[in-house]
Scaffold this motif. Structure first.
Motif, PDB file in Angstrom:
ATOM      1  N   TYR A   1       0.818  -1.215   0.000  1.00 28.29           N
ATOM      2  CA  TYR A   1       0.000   0.000   0.000  1.00 28.29           C
ATOM      3  C   TYR A   1       0.851   1.264   0.000  1.00 28.29           C
ATOM      4  N   GLU A   2       1.772   1.359   0.968  1.00 23.76           N
ATOM      5  CA  GLU A   2       2.519   2.594   1.166  1.00 23.76           C
ATOM      6  C   GLU A   2       3.707   2.717   0.221  1.00 23.76           C
ATOM      7  N   ARG A   3       4.481   1.634   0.085  1.00 22.79           N
ATOM      8  CA  ARG A   3       5.725   1.713  -0.670  1.00 22.79           C
ATOM      9  C   ARG A   3       5.515   1.563  -2.170  1.00 22.79           C
ATOM     10  N   LEU A   4       4.865   0.473  -2.549  1.00 28.02           N
ATOM     11  CA  LEU A   4       4.687   0.211  -3.983  1.00 28.02           C
ATOM     12  C   LEU A   4       3.421   0.849  -4.544  1.00 28.02           C
ATOM     13  N   GLY A   5       2.422   1.061  -3.691  1.00 30.17           N
ATOM     14  CA  GLY A   5       1.187   1.714  -4.144  1.00 30.17           C
ATOM     15  C   GLY A   5       0.236   0.803  -4.891  1.00 30.17           C
ATOM     16  N   ILE A   6       0.540  -0.516  -4.977  1.00 30.14           N
ATOM     17  CA  ILE A   6      -0.321  -1.430  -5.739  1.00 30.14           C
ATOM     18  C   ILE A   6      -1.690  -1.543  -5.081  1.00 30.14           C
ATOM     19  N   ALA A   7      -1.692  -1.861  -3.789  1.00 29.78           N
ATOM     20  CA  ALA A   7      -2.966  -2.027  -3.085  1.00 29.78           C
ATOM     21  C   ALA A   7      -3.753  -0.723  -3.053  1.00 29.78           C
ATOM     22  N   LYS A   8      -3.049   0.396  -2.932  1.00 26.65           N
ATOM     23  CA  LYS A   8      -3.731   1.694  -2.886  1.00 26.65           C
ATOM     24  C   LYS A   8      -4.453   1.977  -4.201  1.00 26.65           C
TER      25      LYS A   8
ATOM     26  N   ALA B   1       7.723  30.715   9.924  1.00 26.10           N
ATOM     27  CA  ALA B   1       8.497  29.703  10.644  1.00 26.10           C
ATOM     28  C   ALA B   1       9.789  29.442   9.899  1.00 26.10           C
ATOM     29  N   THR B   2      10.888  29.300  10.642  1.00 29.33           N
ATOM     30  CA  THR B   2      12.154  28.931  10.023  1.00 29.33           C
ATOM     31  C   THR B   2      12.065  27.497   9.524  1.00 29.33           C
ATOM     32  N   ALA B   3      12.381  27.298   8.265  1.00 29.81           N
ATOM     33  CA  ALA B   3      12.327  25.970   7.651  1.00 29.81           C
ATOM     34  C   ALA B   3      13.702  25.631   7.084  1.00 29.81           C
ATOM     35  N   GLU B   4      14.094  24.374   7.218  1.00 29.77           N
ATOM     36  CA  GLU B   4      15.386  23.914   6.703  1.00 29.77           C
ATOM     37  C   GLU B   4      15.193  22.620   5.923  1.00 29.77           C
ATOM     38  N   LEU B   5      15.992  22.485   4.880  1.00 29.15           N
ATOM     39  CA  LEU B   5      15.913  21.317   4.011  1.00 29.15           C
ATOM     40  C   LEU B   5      17.329  20.938   3.606  1.00 29.15           C
ATOM     41  N   LEU B   6      17.672  19.664   3.759  1.00 27.02           N
ATOM     42  CA  LEU B   6      19.001  19.175   3.402  1.00 27.02           C
ATOM     43  C   LEU B   6      18.906  18.329   2.146  1.00 27.02           C
ATOM     44  N   LEU B   7      19.711  18.676   1.141  1.00 21.97           N
ATOM     45  CA  LEU B   7      19.766  17.940  -0.116  1.00 21.97           C
ATOM     46  C   LEU B   7      21.208  17.514  -0.374  1.00 21.97           C
ATOM     47  N   ALA B   8      21.379  16.437  -1.122  1.00 23.22           N
ATOM     48  CA  ALA B   8      22.700  15.955  -1.499  1.00 23.22           C
ATOM     49  C   ALA B   8      22.602  15.321  -2.876  1.00 23.22           C
ATOM     50  N   THR B   9      23.728  15.192  -3.558  1.00 19.79           N
ATOM     51  CA  THR B   9      23.694  14.618  -4.899  1.00 19.79           C
ATOM     52  C   THR B   9      23.262  13.150  -4.825  1.00 19.79           C
ATOM     53  N   THR B  10      22.193  12.845  -5.533  1.00 19.47           N
ATOM     54  CA  THR B  10      21.645  11.492  -5.618  1.00 19.47           C
ATOM     55  C   THR B  10      21.352  11.202  -7.074  1.00 19.47           C
ATOM     56  N   GLY B  11      20.847  10.001  -7.320  1.00 16.20           N
ATOM     57  CA  GLY B  11      20.339   9.714  -8.645  1.00 16.20           C
ATOM     58  C   GLY B  11      19.019  10.423  -8.877  1.00 16.20           C
ATOM     59  N   HIS B  12      18.562  10.400 -10.124  1.00 13.04           N
ATOM     60  CA  HIS B  12      17.327  11.087 -10.504  1.00 13.04           C
ATOM     61  C   HIS B  12      16.189  10.086 -10.735  1.00 13.04           C
ATOM     62  N   ALA B  13      16.534   8.861 -11.135  1.00 20.61           N
ATOM     63  CA  ALA B  13      15.530   7.865 -11.483  1.00 20.61           C
ATOM     64  C   ALA B  13      14.823   7.339 -10.238  1.00 20.61           C
ATOM     65  N   ARG B  14      13.822   6.482 -10.446  1.00 23.76           N
ATOM     66  CA  ARG B  14      12.991   6.016  -9.337  1.00 23.76           C
ATOM     67  C   ARG B  14      13.791   5.265  -8.284  1.00 23.76           C
ATOM     68  N   LEU B  15      14.801   4.506  -8.701  1.00 20.56           N
ATOM     69  CA  LEU B  15      15.622   3.790  -7.731  1.00 20.56           C
ATOM     70  C   LEU B  15      16.804   4.644  -7.279  1.00 20.56           C
TER      71      LEU B  15
ATOM     72  N   VAL C   1       6.881  11.794   0.210  1.00 16.55           N
ATOM     73  CA  VAL C   1       7.426  12.497  -0.951  1.00 16.55           C
ATOM     74  C   VAL C   1       8.907  12.772  -0.753  1.00 16.55           C
ATOM     75  N   LEU C   2       9.587  12.986  -1.862  1.00 21.79           N
ATOM     76  CA  LEU C   2      10.976  13.418  -1.887  1.00 21.79           C
ATOM     77  C   LEU C   2      11.034  14.784  -2.544  1.00 21.79           C
TER      78      LEU C   2
ATOM     79  N   GLU D   1       7.621   8.743  -3.704  1.00 20.36           N
ATOM     80  CA  GLU D   1       8.852   7.951  -3.635  1.00 20.36           C
ATOM     81  C   GLU D   1       9.197   7.271  -4.952  1.00 20.36           C
ATOM     82  N   PHE D   2       8.197   6.865  -5.729  1.00 18.72           N
ATOM     83  CA  PHE D   2       8.469   6.193  -6.994  1.00 18.72           C
ATOM     84  C   PHE D   2       7.707   6.838  -8.154  1.00 18.72           C
ATOM     85  N   GLY D   3       7.215   8.067  -7.951  1.00 20.53           N
ATOM     86  CA  GLY D   3       6.479   8.750  -9.001  1.00 20.53           C
ATOM     87  C   GLY D   3       7.350   9.707  -9.787  1.00 20.53           C
ATOM     88  N   PRO D   4       6.785  10.346 -10.819  1.00 21.82           N
ATOM     89  CA  PRO D   4       7.553  11.294 -11.631  1.00 21.82           C
ATOM     90  C   PRO D   4       7.808  12.599 -10.876  1.00 21.82           C
TER      91      PRO D   4
END
Length: 620
Positions: free
Chosen positions: A107-114, A249-263, A292-293, A329-332
């Motif tokens: 349900y949550e990870r793959l979204g099939i059941a959802k 509100a003070t908001a912070e977000l940490l990003l780092a170089t990762t891949g772009h594709a779903r995996l 979400v990412l 997590e696995f969407g466009p």
């Protein structure tokens, strides 16, 4: 058809409205054909997840099921209808959670059941409208609300506590060796966030609103490796996010170089360039019922190499532009804004810029998952460690304690043997598994003959005697033990990108006299040292200053015979395998350059000394 009549017809035959290709209701308990309280059904679905339910409530305009053991969810679902002036409203409302880990993943990870559930109940609503004799108005409205469990289970608490303690202690210990275990040096720049939202509604102001907000960004290299090597590049973002009621509100977000594709978006990715590059949050955040990412993509039009120097120069020339992106997590990926980084860039070595997104999360976009729970306490532990070494009385106490430990370590060197046998090797030529390095650096020449008083050879001899040619950014003597004498022990501190290692050495021979090399005589002063047990290397290094008596040429000579020593710590061993030789060669080359620079500086200072200025002609 009135609401009560529609519910009556559905109770008589649930399969009349159910999409039978996805779900078939089979009554397994109950004598009447009609749906009554206590009746049990099994909902047959594709795959191994048939779903048993029981009727727990029945009214003229509604009925409600509760899930039984073996169902992929745990909860209740209600079907109800109500009459309105211009028609009828049919509603399906479910209160449920995943019953086990497999259901959670589906349900949550793959979204099939959802997706199956969404299709099933949307079809049921459409068929109910047709059974009522009317027509559906607009689309089926779907609304999902999520209530996070505020009290995790015992095993969840135990696992989270164990992982948190492990990470916090590891990074706090690393902070003793290097003030910032990760991302040690960086550049801080001003930023502008231009937000415009996406085509869908997320329920998060940061992702939905249209706004232009000022912010601040720190760009850094995770391990602090040389710029020629790829490294994970970090982008830490801070801004003031408007909230309902006019507050911010003070908001912070940490990003780092990762891949772009779903995996690949779930994996860190070392990079050689700041731009073009993709920066992702790696770990998920919660937007309503979705995980979400968040990402930022530096545009291909700008090419900026991965060093801090080239980055600073690029920002001085023009802003660096990045597209702000969001995805499940696995969407466009969907673009929801733009991030502009403005020069000039400044370092934060003197006043470090700290980020802790666990204390300053993005409003309505909280961190999700176990690793996100671990991140907050880990950051807090490391930053508490930093504060503990900088508050009142801390530095003095720490310096005294460290100095005492250094002295004891230096005193204990007398008990340690050399970690190799010099008599077994001819150190003038390469041996299997050993490195032989030989460097000669020309220094300012003198007239032929013995060394000149106060000249180049004497200045260089003083530098070699005091080990002054060593670059303190790489290695330095921490317990001064006087001029080199045979058998005297030395304690050095090796430095590698903020990490520090204590290295024990023992002086071997001291050379002071005239020697003959290839038929030429040279006045030589120098000494050598061998490595002791516990050193990262094994071998001997000779350092000499020579003056060729027939030509007056002066030179600094380094000759080293070495190999990697057995290193018990696997992380240190791997680090030495990867970077030890590089650092070793860099030390020799810098030593030669420093000898030339320092010798020239010593000669210049002597010429400027009182009594050594050339006489000026008198006026007259």
């Amino acid at each position: 058809m009135p609401a009560a009549q529609l519910i009556e017809r559905l109770g008589d035959d649930l399969n009349a409205a159910s999409p039978v290709e996805v779900a078939v209701f089979d009554k397994t308990s109950g004598t009447s054909r009609r749906l009554e309280v206590g009746d049990e059904y099994v909902v047959h679905m594709p795959g191994p997840w048939n779903c048993p339910v029981r009727v727990v409530e029945r009214t003229p305009v509604s009925f409600r099921f509760a899930t039984l053991h073996g169902h992929m969810e745990a909860g209740e679902i209600e079907f109800r209808a109500r009459d309105v002036p211009d028609g009828l409203v049919f509603t399906i409302e479910s209160w449920a959670r995943s019953a086990d880990r497999l259901a959670y993943v589906l349900y949550e990870r793959l979204g099939i059941a959802k997706e199956m559930q969404l299709h099933m109940w949307a079809h049921f609503c459409t068929r109910a409208a047709e059974m009522s004799g009317g027509r559906i108005v607009g689309d089926v409205e779907v609304s999902t609300e999520r209530a996070d469990v505020t009290e995790p289970g015992r095993w969840q608490r135990l696992l989270a506590g164990t992982v948190t303690a492990s990470f916090a202690r590891t990074f706090a210990l690393a902070a003793r060796l290097r003030e910032r275990p990760l991302h040690p040096r960086g550049l801080v720049v001003e930023a502008t966030l231009i937000l415009h939202g996406t085509s869908r509604y997320w329920g998060v102001p940061f992702l939905d609103d249209r706004a232009e907000l000022p912010g601040q960004v720190r760009l850094s290299r995770a391990l602090g490796l040389p710029s020629a090597l790829p490294d994970v590049l970090g982008l830490a973002l801070r801004w003031r996010q408007p909230r309902t009621g006019g507050t911010q509100a003070t908001a912070e977000l940490l990003l780092a170089t990762t891949g772009h594709a779903r995996l690949g978006r779930h994996l860190l990715r070392p990079a050689r360039r700041w731009s073009p590059a993709f920066y992702g949050s790696l770990l998920a955040h919660r937007a309503g019922d979705r995980r979400v990412l968040v990402g930022a993509a530096a545009r291909r039009a700008q090419r900026v190499p991965g060093g801090l120097g080239p980055l600073a120069r690029a920002l001085d020339e023009r802003p660096l532009l990045l597209d702000l992106l969001v995805a499940t997590e696995f969407g466009p990926w969907e673009r929801f804004g733009e991030l502009r980084l403005h020069g000039p860039a400044r370092t934060d070595d003197s006043e470090p810029t700290r980020f802790n997104p666990a204390l300053n999360p993005v409003p309505e976009l909280p961190p999700a998952g176990l690793l996100q729970q671990v991140r907050g306490p880990t950051y807090t532990a490391v930053q508490r460690r930093r504060r503990g070494t900088s508050q009142g009385g801390g530095p003095m106490k720490r310096s005294t304690r460290v100095l005492r430990r250094m002295r004891q370590y230096h005193a204990d060197l007398r008990r340690l043997p050399l970690n190799f046998d010099p008599s077994r090797y001819d150190m003038s030529r390469p041996q299997r598994g050993w490195h032989v390095d030989d460097y000669r650096q020309p220094l300012p020449a003198e007239p032929p003959g013995p060394p000149v008083a106060g000249g180049s050879w004497e200045a260089a001899r003083s530098l070699v005697r005091n080990y002054a040619y060593a670059d303190r950014r790489i290695i330095r003597e921490v317990c001064h033990s006087g001029p080199p004498e045979p058998g005297r022990n030395m304690l050095l501190e090796g430095r590698f990108y903020g990490l520090r290692f204590l290295l024990g050495l023992r002086v071997g021979d001291v050379v002071d006299g005239v020697v003959e090399r290839d038929g030429h005589q040279a006045r030589v002063w120098g000494w050598n040292y061998g490595t002791l047990e516990g050193h990262l290397e094994r071998g001997q290094m000779d350092q000499e200053v020579r003056k060729w008596l027939d030509t007056g040429e002066v030179e600094f000579h380094v000759h080293a015979f070495s190999q990697r020593a057995p290193i018990p710590n696997p992380i240190v061993r791997l680090g030495f395998i990867l970077f030890g030789r590089f650092t070793q060669v860099r030390f020799y080359r810098r030593a030669c350059r420093r000898m030339e620079k320092l010798t020239k500086a010593a000669l210049a200072a002597q010429r400027r000394a009182p009594g050594n200025e050339p006489a000026r002609p008198r006026a007259g």
